[in-house]
Scaffold this motif. Structure first.
Motif, PDB file in Angstrom:
ATOM      1  N   ALA A 163      -4.878   3.161  10.423  1.00 21.93           N
ATOM      2  CA  ALA A 163      -3.450   3.422  10.603  1.00 21.93           C
ATOM      3  C   ALA A 163      -2.735   3.350   9.261  1.00 21.93           C
ATOM      4  O   ALA A 163      -1.875   4.187   8.954  1.00 21.93           O
ATOM      5  CB  ALA A 163      -2.846   2.431  11.588  1.00 21.93           C
ATOM      6  N   LEU A 164      -3.088   2.363   8.450  1.00 16.89           N
ATOM      7  CA  LEU A 164      -2.467   2.226   7.140  1.00 16.89           C
ATOM      8  C   LEU A 164      -2.805   3.421   6.249  1.00 16.89           C
ATOM      9  O   LEU A 164      -1.937   3.959   5.558  1.00 16.89           O
ATOM     10  CB  LEU A 164      -2.905   0.921   6.470  1.00 16.89           C
ATOM     11  N   ALA A 165      -4.048   3.853   6.284  1.00 20.63           N
ATOM     12  CA  ALA A 165      -4.449   5.020   5.485  1.00 20.63           C
ATOM     13  C   ALA A 165      -3.668   6.260   5.913  1.00 20.63           C
ATOM     14  O   ALA A 165      -3.209   7.042   5.069  1.00 20.63           O
ATOM     15  CB  ALA A 165      -5.948   5.260   5.605  1.00 20.63           C
ATOM     16  N   LEU A 193       6.206  20.421   5.724  1.00 20.44           N
ATOM     17  CA  LEU A 193       6.123  18.967   5.773  1.00 20.44           C
ATOM     18  C   LEU A 193       4.757  18.533   6.294  1.00 20.44           C
ATOM     19  O   LEU A 193       4.136  19.239   7.088  1.00 20.44           O
ATOM     20  CB  LEU A 193       7.181  18.410   6.730  1.00 20.44           C
ATOM     21  N   PRO A 194       4.313  17.346   5.903  1.00 20.93           N
ATOM     22  CA  PRO A 194       3.094  16.825   6.523  1.00 20.93           C
ATOM     23  C   PRO A 194       3.362  16.561   8.003  1.00 20.93           C
ATOM     24  O   PRO A 194       4.509  16.343   8.391  1.00 20.93           O
ATOM     25  CB  PRO A 194       2.818  15.524   5.769  1.00 20.93           C
ATOM     26  N   PRO A 195       2.336  16.571   8.821  1.00 23.23           N
ATOM     27  CA  PRO A 195       2.540  16.319  10.249  1.00 23.23           C
ATOM     28  C   PRO A 195       3.080  14.910  10.492  1.00 23.23           C
ATOM     29  O   PRO A 195       2.684  13.961   9.810  1.00 23.23           O
ATOM     30  CB  PRO A 195       1.150  16.469  10.862  1.00 23.23           C
ATOM     31  N   LEU A 196       3.971  14.812  11.439  1.00 23.15           N
ATOM     32  CA  LEU A 196       4.502  13.511  11.865  1.00 23.15           C
ATOM     33  C   LEU A 196       4.119  13.277  13.323  1.00 23.15           C
ATOM     34  O   LEU A 196       4.927  12.885  14.149  1.00 23.15           O
ATOM     35  CB  LEU A 196       6.024  13.473  11.678  1.00 23.15           C
ATOM     36  N   ASP A 197       2.863  13.551  13.632  1.00 21.69           N
ATOM     37  CA  ASP A 197       2.404  13.558  15.016  1.00 21.69           C
ATOM     38  C   ASP A 197       1.688  12.275  15.435  1.00 21.69           C
ATOM     39  O   ASP A 197       1.068  12.240  16.489  1.00 21.69           O
ATOM     40  CB  ASP A 197       1.497  14.765  15.257  1.00 21.69           C
ATOM     41  N   SER A 198       1.809  11.227  14.642  1.00 22.66           N
ATOM     42  CA  SER A 198       1.210   9.951  15.028  1.00 22.66           C
ATOM     43  C   SER A 198       2.199   8.839  14.719  1.00 22.66           C
ATOM     44  O   SER A 198       3.107   9.001  13.884  1.00 22.66           O
ATOM     45  CB  SER A 198      -0.095   9.710  14.270  1.00 22.66           C
ATOM     46  N   ALA A 199       2.019   7.699  15.357  1.00 28.95           N
ATOM     47  CA  ALA A 199       2.900   6.554  15.102  1.00 28.95           C
ATOM     48  C   ALA A 199       2.849   6.121  13.632  1.00 28.95           C
ATOM     49  O   ALA A 199       3.910   5.872  13.038  1.00 28.95           O
ATOM     50  CB  ALA A 199       2.553   5.401  16.034  1.00 28.95           C
ATOM     51  N   PRO A 200       1.670   6.031  13.007  1.00 33.18           N
ATOM     52  CA  PRO A 200       1.662   5.669  11.585  1.00 33.18           C
ATOM     53  C   PRO A 200       2.403   6.686  10.706  1.00 33.18           C
ATOM     54  O   PRO A 200       3.102   6.303   9.767  1.00 33.18           O
ATOM     55  CB  PRO A 200       0.168   5.621  11.231  1.00 33.18           C
ATOM     56  N   ALA A 250       0.828  -1.208   0.000  1.00 34.18           N
ATOM     57  CA  ALA A 250       0.000   0.000   0.000  1.00 34.18           C
ATOM     58  C   ALA A 250       0.863   1.259   0.000  1.00 34.18           C
ATOM     59  O   ALA A 250       0.562   2.226  -0.714  1.00 34.18           O
ATOM     60  CB  ALA A 250      -0.935  -0.005   1.209  1.00 34.18           C
ATOM     61  N   LEU A 251       1.950   1.265   0.763  1.00 32.89           N
ATOM     62  CA  LEU A 251       2.849   2.415   0.790  1.00 32.89           C
ATOM     63  C   LEU A 251       3.528   2.598  -0.572  1.00 32.89           C
ATOM     64  O   LEU A 251       3.669   3.724  -1.052  1.00 32.89           O
ATOM     65  CB  LEU A 251       3.889   2.256   1.895  1.00 32.89           C
ATOM     66  N   ARG A 252       3.929   1.519  -1.174  1.00 30.93           N
ATOM     67  CA  ARG A 252       4.539   1.597  -2.512  1.00 30.93           C
ATOM     68  C   ARG A 252       3.571   2.176  -3.533  1.00 30.93           C
ATOM     69  O   ARG A 252       3.934   3.032  -4.340  1.00 30.93           O
ATOM     70  CB  ARG A 252       4.960   0.206  -2.975  1.00 30.93           C
ATOM     71  N   THR A 253       2.343   1.689  -3.472  1.00 27.97           N
ATOM     72  CA  THR A 253       1.329   2.168  -4.404  1.00 27.97           C
ATOM     73  C   THR A 253       1.053   3.652  -4.183  1.00 27.97           C
ATOM     74  O   THR A 253       0.943   4.420  -5.142  1.00 27.97           O
ATOM     75  CB  THR A 253       0.036   1.341  -4.254  1.00 27.97           C
ATOM     76  N   ALA A 254       0.977   4.052  -2.921  1.00 26.31           N
ATOM     77  CA  ALA A 254       0.672   5.454  -2.586  1.00 26.31           C
ATOM     78  C   ALA A 254       1.760   6.407  -3.044  1.00 26.31           C
ATOM     79  O   ALA A 254       1.493   7.588  -3.291  1.00 26.31           O
ATOM     80  CB  ALA A 254       0.444   5.593  -1.083  1.00 26.31           C
ATOM     81  N   THR A 255       2.988   5.919  -3.163  1.00 24.63           N
ATOM     82  CA  THR A 255       4.123   6.800  -3.495  1.00 24.63           C
ATOM     83  C   THR A 255       4.692   6.561  -4.885  1.00 24.63           C
ATOM     84  O   THR A 255       5.597   7.288  -5.302  1.00 24.63           O
ATOM     85  CB  THR A 255       5.245   6.617  -2.456  1.00 24.63           C
ATOM     86  N   ARG A 256       4.184   5.591  -5.603  1.00 29.09           N
ATOM     87  CA  ARG A 256       4.795   5.178  -6.881  1.00 29.09           C
ATOM     88  C   ARG A 256       4.924   6.334  -7.878  1.00 29.09           C
ATOM     89  O   ARG A 256       5.985   6.548  -8.458  1.00 29.09           O
ATOM     90  CB  ARG A 256       3.997   4.058  -7.518  1.00 29.09           C
TER      91      ARG A 256
END
Length: 191
Positions: free
Chosen positions: A162-164, A90-97, A7-13
């Protein structure tokens, strides 16, 4: 490949593909790279990596070992990393995901760096001991870190929400890096 990584690969491809063609980074894979192009590419990467790593550190995340290597390479090459511009927005990095997504983006780039290293060594003479420690991830077990991260992704991003969130952050980081590289290229062309 597990579903979270896929899913991460697809989201960033798409962004990843465009970044492979970014004018300011493209010399890193060319056999005719010049010293000035190399320093410029590292400076642009520093402008992205530094604020991301800093945010990860502030959130109690994983350390910034590769950032220290990048800063040292820049100093060896005659650039002052403290005087270089850094990306904002930058996008927020305020969560574990979100933090896992940032680690995925940064650690994934380490594999690309290692693939670029032989060409940089041939063209410019820089290697894992001097001038290309960042690309080499000198002294770091990036293969082990990547394997551990892949396990964490599948475990900690099993929940669809979390994945989303992770996919949104990873895509946002890639988009931010795209914007940053384009801005830096335009600045260079005007300068």
């Amino acid at each position: 490949m597990g579903p979270a990584r896929q899913a991460l690969r697809t989201a960033t491809r798409e962004s990843h593909d465009r970044l492979d063609k970014a004018e300011v980074l493209q010399p890193l894979v060319r056999p005719d790279i010049t010293q000035a192009q190399y320093v410029r590419a590292l400076a642009v990467l520093h402008g992205f990596n530094a604020p991301v790593e800093r945010r990860l550190g502030e959130a109690g995340g994983d350390g910034a070992a590769r950032l220290a290597l990048l800063r040292e390479d820049l100093r060896v090459l005659g650039a002052d990393p403290d005087a270089l511009p850094e990306m904002v927005g930058l996008p927020p990095l305020d969560s574990a995901p979100a933090r896992l997504a940032a680690r995925y983006v940064l650690d994934g780039s380490a594999h690309g760096g290692r693939a670029m290293l032989p060409g940089i060594t041939r063209a410019l003479g820089h290697d894992a001991r001097r001038g290309a420690r960042f690309l080499a991830s000198d002294g770091l077990d990036m293969a082990g870190a990547w394997k551990a991260l892949m396990v964490r992704l599948e475990q900690e991003l099993a929940d669809p929400a979390a994945l989303a969130a992770a996919c949104t952050t990873a895509a946002g980081l890639f988009t931010a890096l795209e914007t940053w590289t384009a801005e830096q290229w335009m600045t260079e062309q005007r300068g």
